[in-house]
Scaffold this motif. Structure first.
Motif, mmCIF file in Angstrom:
data_model
loop_
_atom_site.group_PDB
_atom_site.id
_atom_site.type_symbol
_atom_site.label_atom_id
_atom_site.label_comp_id
_atom_site.label_asym_id
_atom_site.label_seq_id
_atom_site.Cartn_x
_atom_site.Cartn_y
_atom_site.Cartn_z
ATOM 1 N N PRO A 1 -1.535 5.116 -11.293
ATOM 2 C CA PRO A 1 -0.981 6.147 -12.179
ATOM 3 C C PRO A 1 -1.532 7.540 -11.890
ATOM 4 O O PRO A 1 -0.797 8.530 -11.963
ATOM 5 C CB PRO A 1 -1.382 5.651 -13.575
ATOM 6 C CG PRO A 1 -1.469 4.165 -13.435
ATOM 7 C CD PRO A 1 -2.028 3.940 -12.053
ATOM 8 N N SER A 2 -2.811 7.638 -11.563
ATOM 9 C CA SER A 2 -3.392 8.967 -11.290
ATOM 10 C C SER A 2 -2.814 9.573 -10.016
ATOM 11 O O SER A 2 -2.583 10.790 -9.946
ATOM 12 C CB SER A 2 -4.915 8.860 -11.190
ATOM 13 O OG SER A 2 -5.290 7.993 -10.131
ATOM 14 N N GLU A 3 -2.585 8.759 -8.996
ATOM 15 C CA GLU A 3 -1.964 9.272 -7.770
ATOM 16 C C GLU A 3 -0.547 9.751 -8.055
ATOM 17 O O GLU A 3 -0.116 10.802 -7.556
ATOM 18 C CB GLU A 3 -1.927 8.175 -6.711
ATOM 19 C CG GLU A 3 -3.270 7.783 -6.127
ATOM 20 C CD GLU A 3 -3.161 6.581 -5.206
ATOM 21 O OE1 GLU A 3 -3.325 6.756 -3.994
ATOM 22 O OE2 GLU A 3 -2.886 5.461 -5.718
ATOM 23 N N VAL B 1 0.836 -1.202 0.000
ATOM 24 C CA VAL B 1 0.000 0.000 0.000
ATOM 25 C C VAL B 1 0.870 1.250 0.000
ATOM 26 O O VAL B 1 0.537 2.259 -0.640
ATOM 27 C CB VAL B 1 -0.955 -0.007 1.205
ATOM 28 C CG1 VAL B 1 -1.726 1.311 1.299
ATOM 29 C CG2 VAL B 1 -1.938 -1.173 1.105
ATOM 30 N N ALA B 2 2.001 1.195 0.674
ATOM 31 C CA ALA B 2 2.887 2.359 0.729
ATOM 32 C C ALA B 2 3.550 2.650 -0.610
ATOM 33 O O ALA B 2 3.778 3.822 -0.960
ATOM 34 C CB ALA B 2 3.955 2.149 1.800
ATOM 35 N N ARG C 1 4.908 8.456 2.581
ATOM 36 C CA ARG C 1 5.238 9.872 2.414
ATOM 37 C C ARG C 1 6.604 10.048 1.763
ATOM 38 O O ARG C 1 6.838 11.042 1.050
ATOM 39 C CB ARG C 1 5.202 10.568 3.781
ATOM 40 C CG ARG C 1 3.805 10.659 4.388
ATOM 41 C CD ARG C 1 2.835 11.378 3.459
ATOM 42 N NE ARG C 1 1.494 11.487 4.046
ATOM 43 C CZ ARG C 1 0.442 11.983 3.413
ATOM 44 N NH1 ARG C 1 0.565 12.423 2.148
ATOM 45 N NH2 ARG C 1 -0.728 12.051 4.000
ATOM 46 N N ASP C 2 7.500 9.109 1.975
ATOM 47 C CA ASP C 2 8.793 9.161 1.299
ATOM 48 C C ASP C 2 8.617 8.935 -0.200
ATOM 49 O O ASP C 2 9.281 9.589 -1.025
ATOM 50 C CB ASP C 2 9.727 8.103 1.887
ATOM 51 C CG ASP C 2 11.129 8.172 1.295
ATOM 52 O OD1 ASP C 2 11.814 9.191 1.503
ATOM 53 O OD2 ASP C 2 11.541 7.206 0.627
ATOM 54 N N VAL C 3 7.718 8.013 -0.570
ATOM 55 C CA VAL C 3 7.396 7.819 -1.985
ATOM 56 C C VAL C 3 6.805 9.104 -2.561
ATOM 57 O O VAL C 3 7.157 9.529 -3.676
ATOM 58 C CB VAL C 3 6.411 6.647 -2.150
ATOM 59 C CG1 VAL C 3 5.894 6.573 -3.584
ATOM 60 C CG2 VAL C 3 7.082 5.329 -1.764
ATOM 61 N N GLN C 4 5.925 9.740 -1.810
ATOM 62 C CA GLN C 4 5.323 11.001 -2.274
ATOM 63 C C GLN C 4 6.397 12.061 -2.510
ATOM 64 O O GLN C 4 6.377 12.770 -3.521
ATOM 65 C CB GLN C 4 4.317 11.505 -1.250
ATOM 66 C CG GLN C 4 3.643 12.824 -1.665
ATOM 67 C CD GLN C 4 2.690 13.340 -0.602
ATOM 68 O OE1 GLN C 4 2.724 12.921 0.554
ATOM 69 N NE2 GLN C 4 1.820 14.259 -1.001
ATOM 70 N N ALA C 5 7.347 12.162 -1.586
ATOM 71 C CA ALA C 5 8.415 13.155 -1.745
ATOM 72 C C ALA C 5 9.227 12.882 -2.999
ATOM 73 O O ALA C 5 9.631 13.815 -3.710
ATOM 74 C CB ALA C 5 9.307 13.149 -0.507
ATOM 75 N N SER C 6 9.480 11.603 -3.289
ATOM 76 C CA SER C 6 10.217 11.264 -4.513
ATOM 77 C C SER C 6 9.446 11.705 -5.751
ATOM 78 O O SER C 6 10.031 12.244 -6.703
ATOM 79 C CB SER C 6 10.472 9.753 -4.563
ATOM 80 O OG SER C 6 11.325 9.331 -3.526
ATOM 81 N N GLU D 1 0.238 12.699 -5.081
ATOM 82 C CA GLU D 1 -0.600 12.808 -3.886
ATOM 83 C C GLU D 1 -1.309 11.477 -3.656
ATOM 84 O O GLU D 1 -2.006 10.980 -4.538
ATOM 85 C CB GLU D 1 -1.637 13.907 -4.066
ATOM 86 C CG GLU D 1 -2.491 14.179 -2.843
ATOM 87 C CD GLU D 1 -1.724 14.873 -1.734
ATOM 88 O OE1 GLU D 1 -2.071 14.643 -0.558
ATOM 89 O OE2 GLU D 1 -0.773 15.620 -2.046
ATOM 90 N N PRO D 2 -1.131 10.852 -2.483
ATOM 91 C CA PRO D 2 -1.833 9.592 -2.219
ATOM 92 C C PRO D 2 -3.328 9.831 -2.085
ATOM 93 O O PRO D 2 -3.770 10.888 -1.618
ATOM 94 C CB PRO D 2 -1.226 9.114 -0.902
ATOM 95 C CG PRO D 2 -0.764 10.367 -0.225
ATOM 96 C CD PRO D 2 -0.319 11.274 -1.327
ATOM 97 N N SER D 3 -4.105 8.867 -2.485
ATOM 98 C CA SER D 3 -5.565 8.987 -2.397
ATOM 99 C C SER D 3 -6.008 9.014 -0.933
ATOM 100 O O SER D 3 -5.306 8.517 -0.046
ATOM 101 C CB SER D 3 -6.224 7.806 -3.102
ATOM 102 O OG SER D 3 -5.986 6.614 -2.369
ATOM 103 N N PRO D 4 -7.181 9.574 -0.668
ATOM 104 C CA PRO D 4 -7.706 9.542 0.709
ATOM 105 C C PRO D 4 -7.814 8.128 1.255
ATOM 106 O O PRO D 4 -7.585 7.908 2.453
ATOM 107 C CB PRO D 4 -9.082 10.208 0.567
ATOM 108 C CG PRO D 4 -8.943 11.111 -0.626
ATOM 109 C CD PRO D 4 -8.035 10.375 -1.566
ATOM 110 N N ALA D 5 -8.152 7.163 0.402
ATOM 111 C CA ALA D 5 -8.269 5.781 0.870
ATOM 112 C C ALA D 5 -6.916 5.252 1.345
ATOM 113 O O ALA D 5 -6.836 4.518 2.340
ATOM 114 C CB ALA D 5 -8.820 4.890 -0.245
#
Length: 429
Positions: free
Chosen positions: A359-361, A353-354, A398-403, A366-370
């Motif tokens: 593709p849209s996220e 999940v992390a 959040r580390d994936v998001q930062a990347s 930005e991770p989805s609310p779910a």
């Protein structure tokens, strides 16, 4: 043979170590080349496997069994590319004895009718473990080795996972060979029934930590396995088959402890360690007159129990698929509400999940609310270990998001795919 991107030399080495007591080098060489491994990699793997053990009752004339499950393990372990180095051969080694036996004479009725309950604690495997174990946690003894490996990896330039794995394995191996306190720590752990590491003593908060922890943990366990194997071989060379069998019991226990941990890589590699300990122990027992009652059926039941104790490949595949679809993420929670399911699936689920975004996220970085609410829920789980691993995985997300945020929008989809496959950007190849 589909080896899932693993180093063919290491695959050949591990295969040779597993089957040298049963087959000649020529049979092993022919089988591996027939399965598609390069001849030079096979030769180097045989060389690295070291000298052959003392002959038992002659090697078998039939062809060495094939290892054909690498593709499955590659798919399961795609999130952490380093793991394919060792785990790619685990299932092939586990089931090869059954496939070869079935092809020659068919399974005996006692084995054909034995179907262990899924995920249940083994009943027959303890027969191959040391006696008099205490009800303790070996993780408190092993944490030293892995912590030292992590510290050493963080202080050196990062190259490839293969090199880092070899570095940590060599570091621990040298410590076990030369340091009495290290040998005492391993011995202390091998007097205990249980082991916990992931979610109790170690937590993964970033892509880098996920790789470094895997390299340090694999390095320790492989080095410990090789240390025990060398002790068993030395005892056998001296003609002390009872002592050799005791070392093999310790080896099987190490693998059983690994199978209990929640880290998915440790579980699968543990199956390889158990196999080495049980098969070698069985061979040594046959040299002792008092053990005429020991036969392959005992080992086969134990191996079937171990296979039932491992995660189900169909379940892990569904988890990976559902993790990428925000609409399917809430459904992952139901499985982890069952305490029995947490050991095999919690770490795999949270890591998936992390890291496995849609593709849209990725396009929005930005991770989805779910996805966010999934971790919020489990971070408050009444089970402390589940809550700690979920909180750690939330930071990994959040580390994936930062990347993704650092990449231009046009490059985010490629980056998303690379992250999912474990091609991390911090590596300096």
């Amino acid at each position: 043979m589909d080896i899932g991107g693993a180093d063919p030399t290491i695959v050949a080495e591990q295969y040779a170590r597993a089957y040298r007591e049963q087959y000649s080098d020529d049979d092993i060489r022919r089988s591996l080349i027939d399965q598609g491994l390069p001849a030079d990699a096979v030769e180097e793997g045989l060389r690295r496997a070291g000298p052959r053990p003392l002959a038992l009752s002659g090697t078998r004339a039939d062809k060495a069994p094939a290892t054909s499950t690498g593709g499955f393990l590659r798919g399961m372990l795609r999130g952490i590319v380093v793991l394919s180095v060792i785990a790619v051969v685990a299932f092939g080694m586990l089931f090869a004895v059954f496939r070869s036996r079935r092809s020659r004479s068919g399974l005996p009725p006692e084995l054909a009718n034995y179907k262990p309950e899924s995920l249940a604690d083994p009943v027959h495997l303890p027969e191959f473990l040391p006696e008099g174990l205490i009800d303790g946690d070996a993780g408190e003894d092993y944490v030293r080795f892995i912590s030292e490996g992590l510290s050493a990896l963080r202080s050196r330039p990062l190259t490839s996972s293969k090199d880092s794995f070899a570095f940590t394995s060599g570091l621990v191996g040298a410590s076990l060979a030369q340091d009495r306190s290290a040998q005492d720590a391993l011995a202390a752990g091998l007097r205990k029934k249980h082991m916990t590491l992931m979610g109790t003593r170690f937590f993964v908060d970033s892509q880098k930590d996920r790789v470094l922890y895997s390299e340090a943990a694999i390095g320790f366990f492989v080095a410990a396995d090789q240390f025990l194997l060398r002790q068993a071989e030395a005892a056998r060379a001296a003609g002390d088959f009872e002592k050799a069998g005791q070392w093999r019991r310790a080896q099987a226990l190490l693998g059983w402890q690994m199978l209990q941990d929640w880290d998915f890589a440790t579980q699968f590699i543990g199956s390889t360690v158990v196999i080495g300990g049980v098969e070698g122990q069985l061979a040594d027992r046959k040299r002792l007159p008092a053990d005429a009652k020991i036969h392959d059926l005992d080992m086969s039941r134990a191996m079937l129990e171990m296979a039932a104790y491992l995660p189900d490949k169909n379940v892990t595949s569904r988890i990976s698929s559902d993790a990428q679809d925000p609409g399917s993420i809430p459904g992952l929670a139901a499985r982890l509400s069952d305490p029995r399911m947490r050991r095999p699936y919690a770490d795999w689920t949270f890591t998936s999940v992390a890291m496995h975004w849609s593709p849209s996220e990725a396009a929005a970085a930005e991770p989805s609310p779910a996805r966010v609410s999934f971790f919020d829920e489990f971070s408050r789980n009444p089970d402390p270990r589940t809550a700690r691993i979920a909180s750690s995985a939330a930071r990994l997300m959040r580390d994936v998001q930062a990347s993704l945020q650092t990449a231009p929008p046009a490059q985010r989809e490629v980056l998303r795919q690379n992250i999912e496959r474990g091609i991390f950007q911090f590596r300096q190849n």
